[in-house]
Design a protein around this motif. Structure first.
Motif, mmCIF file in Angstrom:
data_model
loop_
_atom_site.group_PDB
_atom_site.id
_atom_site.type_symbol
_atom_site.label_atom_id
_atom_site.label_comp_id
_atom_site.label_asym_id
_atom_site.label_seq_id
_atom_site.Cartn_x
_atom_site.Cartn_y
_atom_site.Cartn_z
ATOM 1 N N GLN A 1 0.815 -1.213 0.000
ATOM 2 C CA GLN A 1 0.000 0.000 0.000
ATOM 3 C C GLN A 1 0.852 1.268 0.000
ATOM 4 O OE1 GLN A 1 -3.262 -0.899 -0.788
ATOM 5 N NE2 GLN A 1 -4.021 0.395 0.836
ATOM 6 N N GLY A 2 2.143 1.116 0.288
ATOM 7 C CA GLY A 2 2.999 2.295 0.395
ATOM 8 C C GLY A 2 2.725 3.057 1.682
ATOM 9 N N LEU A 3 2.348 2.325 2.728
ATOM 10 C CA LEU A 3 2.025 2.928 4.022
ATOM 11 C C LEU A 3 2.998 2.432 5.084
ATOM 12 C CD1 LEU A 3 -1.849 2.334 4.064
ATOM 13 C CD2 LEU A 3 -0.679 4.496 3.609
ATOM 14 N N THR A 4 2.977 3.084 6.221
ATOM 15 C CA THR A 4 3.705 2.576 7.385
ATOM 16 C C THR A 4 2.851 1.490 8.036
ATOM 17 O OG1 THR A 4 2.683 4.159 8.887
ATOM 18 C CG2 THR A 4 4.751 4.846 7.809
ATOM 19 N N ALA A 5 3.452 0.735 8.943
ATOM 20 C CA ALA A 5 2.700 -0.302 9.665
ATOM 21 C C ALA A 5 1.545 0.317 10.442
ATOM 22 C CB ALA A 5 3.630 -1.081 10.593
ATOM 23 N N SER A 6 1.785 1.467 11.085
ATOM 24 C CA SER A 6 0.696 2.114 11.830
ATOM 25 C C SER A 6 -0.366 2.662 10.882
ATOM 26 C CB SER A 6 1.234 3.211 12.745
ATOM 27 O OG SER A 6 1.838 4.235 11.995
ATOM 28 N N GLY A 7 0.055 3.116 9.698
ATOM 29 C CA GLY A 7 -0.900 3.602 8.705
ATOM 30 C C GLY A 7 -1.823 2.504 8.217
#
Length: 153
Positions: free
Chosen positions: A68-74
């Protein structure tokens, strides 16, 4: 040679700027269509699609975040409303309690199947002026920039 490099750099920058603007316009259109019909964002749609395409309909959160191109928290923040609405579930790893999976539910599959029709229609409308051969070439270039291959698309 420097002039050739400068022209390539200018063309590359122009492409990147246009790509960023096109991406923003694309996301706005898909968010509006998917949100209006199905109550999900384009980001939610992509998350469900990644899960549906994964073996067993499940991915570790860290793998989902990468796709997704996100951080783990995102990705955790994105998953919470989908879990509350029953589109995504959690599944522990029986061999490692530290590892958890996000899994698409039957309701998630149903919504994704229906939303796919709308996403294809909006995408076709957005790219109506591009020839299919152009789309294949651009998809290859964008995949290379994003570090994508057939296993992590």
């Amino acid at each position: 040679m420097d002039e050739l490099n400068n022209r390539h750099g200018e063309a590359a920058l122009d492409f990147c700027l246009r790509l960023a603007r096109a991406q923003a316009a694309m996301v706005r259109r898909l968010d509006a269509a998917l949100g209006g019909h199905f109550g999900v964002s384009f980001g939610d749609f992509m998350l469900l699609l990644h899960l549906a395409r994964a073996p067993g309909g499940r991915l570790r959160r860290v793998d989902l975040a990468e796709r997704q191109g996100l951080t783990a928290s995102g990705v955790t923040r994105t998953l919470l409303p989908l879990e509350k609405t029953g589109l995504v579930g959690r599944q522990p790893d029986p061999r490692d309690a530290r590892v958890g999976y996000a899994v698409i539910t039957p309701a998630g599959h149903t919504l994704l199947d229906n939303a796919m029709v709308t996403a294809r229609e909006v995408s076709a409308e957005l790219l109506q002026h591009a020839a299919p051969g152009q789309l294949d070439g651009l998809a290859a270039v964008l995949g290379a920039v994003a570090g994508m291959n057939l296993t992590n698309s």
